[in-house]
Structures are given as C-alpha cells and as structure tokens.
Design a protein around this motif. Sequence first.
Motif, PDB file in Angstrom:
ATOM      1  N   LYS A  36       0.828  -1.206   0.000  1.00  0.00           N
ATOM      2  CA  LYS A  36       0.000   0.000   0.000  1.00  0.00           C
ATOM      3  C   LYS A  36       0.865   1.260   0.000  1.00  0.00           C
ATOM      4  N   VAL A  37       1.997   1.212   0.688  1.00  0.00           N
ATOM      5  CA  VAL A  37       2.905   2.366   0.700  1.00  0.00           C
ATOM      6  C   VAL A  37       3.486   2.593  -0.698  1.00  0.00           C
ATOM      7  N   ALA A  38       3.815   1.505  -1.415  1.00  0.00           N
ATOM      8  CA  ALA A  38       4.322   1.627  -2.781  1.00  0.00           C
ATOM      9  C   ALA A  38       3.283   2.278  -3.690  1.00  0.00           C
ATOM     10  N   GLU A  39       2.037   1.884  -3.549  1.00  0.00           N
ATOM     11  CA  GLU A  39       0.972   2.487  -4.353  1.00  0.00           C
ATOM     12  C   GLU A  39       0.866   3.981  -4.066  1.00  0.00           C
ATOM     13  N   ALA A  40       1.001   4.361  -2.807  1.00  0.00           N
ATOM     14  CA  ALA A  40       0.916   5.771  -2.435  1.00  0.00           C
ATOM     15  C   ALA A  40       2.115   6.560  -2.959  1.00  0.00           C
ATOM     16  N   MET A  41       3.292   5.945  -2.959  1.00  0.00           N
ATOM     17  CA  MET A  41       4.508   6.632  -3.429  1.00  0.00           C
ATOM     18  C   MET A  41       4.337   7.137  -4.857  1.00  0.00           C
ATOM     19  N   ARG A  42       3.640   6.369  -5.692  1.00  0.00           N
ATOM     20  CA  ARG A  42       3.488   6.738  -7.100  1.00  0.00           C
ATOM     21  C   ARG A  42       2.570   7.944  -7.296  1.00  0.00           C
ATOM     22  N   THR A  43       1.834   8.304  -6.282  1.00  0.00           N
ATOM     23  CA  THR A  43       0.866   9.388  -6.424  1.00  0.00           C
ATOM     24  C   THR A  43       1.329  10.693  -5.761  1.00  0.00           C
ATOM     25  N   ILE A  44       2.499  10.672  -5.147  1.00  0.00           N
ATOM     26  CA  ILE A  44       2.950  11.837  -4.375  1.00  0.00           C
ATOM     27  C   ILE A  44       3.647  12.857  -5.272  1.00  0.00           C
TER      28      ILE A  44
ATOM     29  N   GLU B  50       9.700  20.800  -7.417  1.00  0.00           N
ATOM     30  CA  GLU B  50       8.688  19.753  -7.531  1.00  0.00           C
ATOM     31  C   GLU B  50       9.337  18.426  -7.897  1.00  0.00           C
ATOM     32  N   GLU B  51       9.009  17.389  -7.131  1.00  0.00           N
ATOM     33  CA  GLU B  51       9.580  16.057  -7.342  1.00  0.00           C
ATOM     34  C   GLU B  51       8.469  15.020  -7.321  1.00  0.00           C
ATOM     35  N   ARG B  52       8.632  14.011  -8.175  1.00  0.00           N
ATOM     36  CA  ARG B  52       7.655  12.923  -8.191  1.00  0.00           C
ATOM     37  C   ARG B  52       8.324  11.687  -8.782  1.00  0.00           C
ATOM     38  N   PHE B  53       7.679  10.549  -8.593  1.00  0.00           N
ATOM     39  CA  PHE B  53       8.164   9.306  -9.194  1.00  0.00           C
ATOM     40  C   PHE B  53       7.483   9.137 -10.555  1.00  0.00           C
ATOM     41  N   GLY B  54       8.294   8.997 -11.593  1.00  0.00           N
ATOM     42  CA  GLY B  54       7.771   8.900 -12.941  1.00  0.00           C
ATOM     43  C   GLY B  54       8.595   7.980 -13.810  1.00  0.00           C
ATOM     44  N   MET B  55       8.731   8.335 -15.088  1.00  0.00           N
ATOM     45  CA  MET B  55       9.489   7.611 -16.110  1.00  0.00           C
ATOM     46  C   MET B  55       8.812   6.322 -16.578  1.00  0.00           C
ATOM     47  N   LYS B  56       7.485   6.288 -16.496  1.00  0.00           N
ATOM     48  CA  LYS B  56       6.765   5.137 -17.038  1.00  0.00           C
ATOM     49  C   LYS B  56       7.024   5.001 -18.532  1.00  0.00           C
ATOM     50  N   SER B  57       7.257   6.116 -19.225  1.00  0.00           N
ATOM     51  CA  SER B  57       7.524   6.075 -20.666  1.00  0.00           C
ATOM     52  C   SER B  57       8.811   5.323 -20.985  1.00  0.00           C
ATOM     53  N   VAL B  58       9.716   5.250 -20.014  1.00  0.00           N
ATOM     54  CA  VAL B  58      11.003   4.569 -20.217  1.00  0.00           C
ATOM     55  C   VAL B  58      10.983   3.159 -19.631  1.00  0.00           C
ATOM     56  N   TYR B  59      10.454   3.025 -18.410  1.00  0.00           N
ATOM     57  CA  TYR B  59      10.557   1.763 -17.674  1.00  0.00           C
ATOM     58  C   TYR B  59       9.251   0.985 -17.559  1.00  0.00           C
ATOM     59  N   GLY B  60       8.147   1.571 -18.011  1.00  0.00           N
ATOM     60  CA  GLY B  60       6.874   0.874 -17.917  1.00  0.00           C
ATOM     61  C   GLY B  60       6.208   0.999 -16.569  1.00  0.00           C
ATOM     62  N   ILE B  61       6.772   1.804 -15.680  1.00  0.00           N
ATOM     63  CA  ILE B  61       6.203   1.990 -14.348  1.00  0.00           C
ATOM     64  C   ILE B  61       6.740   3.303 -13.787  1.00  0.00           C
ATOM     65  N   ASP B  62       5.927   3.976 -12.996  1.00  0.00           N
ATOM     66  CA  ASP B  62       6.353   5.238 -12.380  1.00  0.00           C
ATOM     67  C   ASP B  62       7.028   4.942 -11.040  1.00  0.00           C
TER      68      ASP B  62
END
Length: 390
Positions: free
Chosen positions: A333-341, A349-361
């Motif tokens: 559940k914490v991992a799911e929340a990390m992707r939305t912060i 501004e910082e966020r977890f992204g790069m789904k376009s490169v790795y297929g997941i944020d």
Amino acid sequence: MMLARRDLLALGTGTLVLGSGLRLALADDKVIVLGVSIPLSGPAAPTGITTQRTLEHAFELINAKGIMIGGDRYTIRPQFYDNKYIPAEAVAIVEKMLADNVHFLFSSGSGNSVPVVGKTTEAKVLQMSGASGKEHLTGPKFPYSFRVQPTNETAYAVYPWIKQTYPEVKRVAHMNPSDEAGYTESEDRRMISEKNGFTTVGNEYFKRGSTDMYPVATRLVALNPDMIDFGGTIGRDQGLAVKALRELGYKGKILLGYSDAKSFVDIAGADAAEGTILFDTLAEPQNAGQKELYDWWIKTYGPPFPSYAFLMWDWPFMFADALRKAQSTDPVKVAEAMRTITYHGIFGEERFGMKSVYGIDSSLTRDIPMSVIKGGKPVFLATVPWPAGV
C-alpha cells in the motif's frame, strides 16, 4: 518491521552501524524499521558516511513530528549497515533484514541494489535505491522497487544542456566500471548523447576500486574526445582517473557525478580537477531549503559541506508522506501511495515517474543542478529542468 519502542532491539550482525544522532521515539510510539545498506568503508565511504549523517538528521525531523496512521503515532528508525560496496555483503545484509521481518529498505549503489531486488520483491519489501539499474532494478516485475536518486537518467536532462552550453563538444568518450552500474550507465549515456547529436568515439571499462587508472586513461586519451563522460564512476576512482588523464596530456572536458567534491579534488589535485563538470551536483545553496540543510551541516560537522548530502535529503520525507497517505505500514500500500505523491523539496517539484522509459512510475524525477570545479572548489553553474515527456 513495526515495533513498540520498548521492544526495539539492535539487529545482531557485525555489519550493523548504529546511528549516534537520532532522536529517541516516545515511549508510546510504534516504530517502523528502515534497513539502510550503504558503503561506510572502502573507496565509496565518503558518500556512505554523508548518507548516514544526512538520513539521521532527516529522520530526526520526521520523528519530531511523527507519522499518524489511524490513531497511532509512528516514528522511523534507520538501521545502518556497511555493505563496503561489495555485492555479497549487500546480499547478506538483506537476508538478515528479511529474517528479522524488516519491510523497508534503502540501498546505495547498483552493485548492492540489483542483486537483492529479486529477494525484496518476493518478500514484498519496499526497496528504495540510490542506484543505476534500468530494467534490472526498475520495471513492472519489480513493483516495490523505487529509484530515489536520479542516476543514468540524468543524461536525458544533461546532454541537451551540454549541447547548448558547450557547442564545441562533438566527440564523446565514455568511461565506466565493469559492473552493473557501469554497463547501465554506459548504455544509457551513449544512447542519449547520440540522440542529441554527439558522436561516440570510445567506450572503456575499468575494474572498480583499481589503484592504477593509467591503462584506461591511456586508451581514452588516444581517442582524442572533446569530452569524457565518467558515467557510473564514483568515489576514489574519479580522482585517480582525472589525475591520470591530465598527466597524460588530456585537455578536453570531463563530466562526472555522484561525487563528494572535496574528496574528488583532494585525490585528483586542484590543477587536474580544474574545469571538471559535475552533473546532479549542487555546489552551493540556491534557495532557503538548501541553505537550511547547508547551515545545519556546517554547525554540526564543520566545513566543507559535502554536496552529496543534498541528493539524499528529500526522499525520506517522500517516504514519510507515502506512509501518511497510505494510512498503512503495508509495503504494498505504501508503494501504491509513493506513485501518487508530488513533493516540493529542496530541488522544487519532485515525483516518481518515467513510465515512458521503464513501464512503471518508480524513478525520481526533478530538476538537475550542475556545477564546475574552479580554483579547487565546486561552483554552481545552472539548474537544468527535467525534460517534458520523460
């Protein structure tokens, strides 16, 4: 691992390094243990020691406020382990953590992070890494693995900036250690540089921790590049390689990161280090948040300030925010929340992204500071925006 404070025991292993500056949790607090696997001895020790001191202070501040989950107040207790930047040590550390039911991990370096991600994924442990690794560490098959420090991905921002700032640079050679980090960094940096119009004239590897950098330096000088990108080269290796290159007559530009600037200059020598471009390195504070961290370090440890501390500062607060948002200590559940912060930290501004490169944020994206060595010291050059669409 979630424990009441009175039940918290030191983990029994010879590689455990207890922090000295952490604020004790209140008696009624529940405690989340974060295993921290970093190099505290060996060639990469300067970055590991900086990481430990920085994280201790970050968690002091987080714990002073506490993390409310339901009606319970939690604090985070980092347990530090010295992996010496040896993969076998890192694996042994993680096996010990898993046996002790630790649910959260931070690891530094690809050689220490990639060999354990299979184990942490199977155990549904949230693994946060300051490491290169590409699909070996990041992707849909590793949903609990997060990259909390931009590494090889910085090239997406840096190479367009190099092209604009140093138009005389056309021919680029790459130098990397012959391990997971080096292979990953080399592959990405060559690809990204070529997409930006640079010509790759060479791609050399060396054994990490080597005390003789003259063979690889000799091969690189013979290629006559305009710039040498050190990629995943870190620690003492950086200084020894720059020293060898300059002694062999190389006059072109050098690009490197993951650096403690003072240690680098001490090893390379001020004359050899002069003009070295430092990617993702903030030489001096540019805003109030950065100044606050800088002032705390100088007051606590004295000068010089290790620029690597800036890179380790924001992710603990993002982790704490994810716990709050998830309202759970379940790593899934914490991992799911990390992707939305979206977090507003010392780099903006910082966020977890790069789904376009790795297929997941799950890779940290933010602006990239650039510096240069002048007169034996790092000097701020620019802040490069994270490219849109990456």
